[in-house]
Design an enzyme around this catalytic site. Structure first.
Site, mmCIF file in Angstrom:
data_model
loop_
_atom_site.group_PDB
_atom_site.id
_atom_site.type_symbol
_atom_site.label_atom_id
_atom_site.label_comp_id
_atom_site.label_asym_id
_atom_site.label_seq_id
_atom_site.Cartn_x
_atom_site.Cartn_y
_atom_site.Cartn_z
ATOM 1 N N GLN A 101 0.818 -1.219 0.000
ATOM 2 C CA GLN A 101 0.000 0.000 0.000
ATOM 3 C C GLN A 101 0.848 1.264 0.000
ATOM 4 O O GLN A 101 0.526 2.228 -0.683
ATOM 5 C CB GLN A 101 -0.935 0.011 1.211
ATOM 6 C CG GLN A 101 -2.179 -0.827 1.041
ATOM 7 C CD GLN A 101 -3.155 -0.665 2.191
ATOM 8 O OE1 GLN A 101 -2.982 0.193 3.059
ATOM 9 N NE2 GLN A 101 -4.182 -1.496 2.218
ATOM 10 N N PRO A 130 -5.568 -6.612 4.629
ATOM 11 C CA PRO A 130 -6.134 -7.400 3.528
ATOM 12 C C PRO A 130 -5.272 -8.632 3.253
ATOM 13 O O PRO A 130 -4.041 -8.544 3.244
ATOM 14 C CB PRO A 130 -6.090 -6.429 2.342
ATOM 15 C CG PRO A 130 -5.986 -5.072 2.939
ATOM 16 C CD PRO A 130 -5.231 -5.230 4.217
ATOM 17 N N ASP A 305 -11.832 2.473 0.991
ATOM 18 C CA ASP A 305 -10.767 3.324 1.532
ATOM 19 C C ASP A 305 -9.468 3.172 0.751
ATOM 20 O O ASP A 305 -8.680 4.117 0.647
ATOM 21 C CB ASP A 305 -10.548 3.046 3.029
ATOM 22 C CG ASP A 305 -9.745 1.799 3.324
ATOM 23 O OD1 ASP A 305 -8.509 1.853 3.185
ATOM 24 O OD2 ASP A 305 -10.330 0.792 3.735
ATOM 25 N N GLN A 306 -9.249 2.006 0.132
ATOM 26 C CA GLN A 306 -8.007 1.802 -0.613
ATOM 27 C C GLN A 306 -7.955 2.584 -1.917
ATOM 28 O O GLN A 306 -6.867 2.849 -2.442
ATOM 29 C CB GLN A 306 -7.813 0.310 -0.897
ATOM 30 C CG GLN A 306 -7.539 -0.519 0.349
ATOM 31 C CD GLN A 306 -7.339 -1.990 0.022
ATOM 32 O OE1 GLN A 306 -6.423 -2.363 -0.710
ATOM 33 N NE2 GLN A 306 -8.210 -2.841 0.540
ATOM 34 N N HIS A 330 -11.935 4.408 8.205
ATOM 35 C CA HIS A 330 -10.733 4.353 7.379
ATOM 36 C C HIS A 330 -10.899 5.201 6.116
ATOM 37 O O HIS A 330 -9.967 5.892 5.689
ATOM 38 C CB HIS A 330 -10.422 2.907 6.977
ATOM 39 C CG HIS A 330 -9.570 2.175 7.960
ATOM 40 N ND1 HIS A 330 -10.085 1.569 9.071
ATOM 41 C CD2 HIS A 330 -8.235 1.964 8.005
ATOM 42 C CE1 HIS A 330 -9.110 0.997 9.755
ATOM 43 N NE2 HIS A 330 -7.977 1.221 9.140
#
Length: 376
Positions: A101, A130, A305-306, A330
């Protein structure tokens, strides 16, 4: 001028650190993050977080201070982002996916179109991040389709808690000639076209993987997701027992994903643990997927959120329909960080239907050219 980031805002965890460092590196902004992980007990950096920001510092030729375990203040002054071959190892079961990330956005925007590789070690399948299969089957297909990412992920060895020791190889292909990320418009959910899944085990009897898959399949069928349902949905859940040489320690897990006709994807997952039988683990993953589908959005609570950082960096206006459960903490934190460090403009609205819509006018970020860098 150094930008100050308060690490205690909203979610108050490692996400603030990862997103802030990534954006600071891309934009060439020195930052100082204080109250790092103030919302966690204990606060401050752990191995995983320290390893991630050290990786980002290496990629971005950054000056980094405060990167010691337990530190609650970090200063990061970025330099030139350079394509290359990088390795990061937290020497624990710290999540390899969280190392990805923080580093992925940097390597998408290197000054040349040269691909980069990441060798990320640690945990591949845990409850606090994740699972790597989620990244492969949910996040990356969505980001590839809607933002134009090109990334290959190869799981060389799985690592389970508490030993870690997994290894993931990632190849990142940056855009050529300063290419920008495309904006995403994912507003129509459409029907569920397919449900896929993988139940993985290592160092345990092979039948446990099949039992996990069967538990998930039965639970999905109870809620109407089956090939012979009134509205047929193909369900294909693979059971895979990893070779002993491809794992460190014993463990198990399951990741499910539902592909939507409108281009969205919803995931559900669970990790095996002591005292939980395989059927229960499979049902937990299925329940998570069912809850995500019944929220009626185009993305699940983890995907929403990613993708925020990519919405902020993309060119034009992105819009994504989230479910009726509202935005997660998040996601709100990711939006806050993006607004602190970029000129991206976010607008969050709740429709009469109860769905939350995220819209973002992105900054159309491009990698600096060699002449840009020489003029700094």
């Amino acid at each position: 001028m150094t930008t100050l980031i308060d690490g205690s805002v909203l979610e108050g965890g490692g996400q603030i650190l990862r997103n802030s460092i990534s954006l600071a590196a891309l934009l060439g902004k020195p930052i100082s993050i204080h109250k790092v992980r103030n919302g966690r007990k204990p606060p401050g950096l752990k191995n995983q977080h320290r390893t991630g920001i050290e990786l980002a510092a290496e990629i971005a030729s950054a000056r980094l201070t405060g990167a010691t375990n337990g530190s609650t203040e970090v200063e990061f002054a970025p330099g030139r982002i350079t394509p290359g071959n990088y390795t990061a190892d937290p020497v624990t079961a710290g999540a390899a996916t969280l190392l990805l990330q923080i580093s992925l956005p940097l390597l998408l925007f290197t000054p040349s179109a040269t691909p980069s590789t990441l060798t990320l070690k640690g945990g591949t399948n845990a409850t606090s991040a994740p699972q790597i299969d989620y990244i492969q089957r949910v996040f990356l297909p969505f980001a590839t389709r809607h933002f134009g990412l090109k990334v290959d992920v190869d799981v060389r060895r799985r690592g389970y808690f508490p030993r870690g020791g997994g290894e993931v190889h990632v190849t990142v292909f940056p855009g050529a000639d300063g290419a920008r990320l495309t904006s995403a418009s994912v507003m129509e959910r459409g029907t569920v076209t397919r449900i896929g899944g993988i139940a993985h085990i290592a160092g345990l009897p092979g039948h446990l993987g099949r039992t996990m898959a069967e538990g998930a399949t039965r639970r999905l069928a109870q809620r109407g997701f089956a090939p012979d349902a009134a509205v047929p949905v193909p369900v294909e859940i693979e059971s895979r027992r990893e070779k002993n040489e491809n794992t460190v320690g014993a463990g198990s897990g399951i990741v499910l994903w539902a592909e939507l006709a409108g281009g969205g994807v919803i995931g559900g997952s669970a990790v095996g643990r002591k005292g939980a039988d395989a059927v229960t683990v499979g049902e937990e993953a299925a329940n998570e997927l069912i809850n995500g589908l019944e929220a009626d959005g185009c993305v699940d609570e983890w995907l929403q959120d990613q993708i925020i950082i990519f919405m902020a960096l993309a060119e034009g206006t992105s819009e994504v329909r989230c479910g009726k459960d509202g935005l997660t903490l998040h996601t709100r934190t990711a939006i806050w960080v993006a607004e602190q460090l970029t000129d991206a403009k976010f607008d969050v609205t709740v429709e009469d239907s109860g769905h939350t819509i995220i819209r973002c006018t992105g900054i159309g970020y491009t990698a600096p050219t060699d002449s840009d860098l020489s003029n700094k």
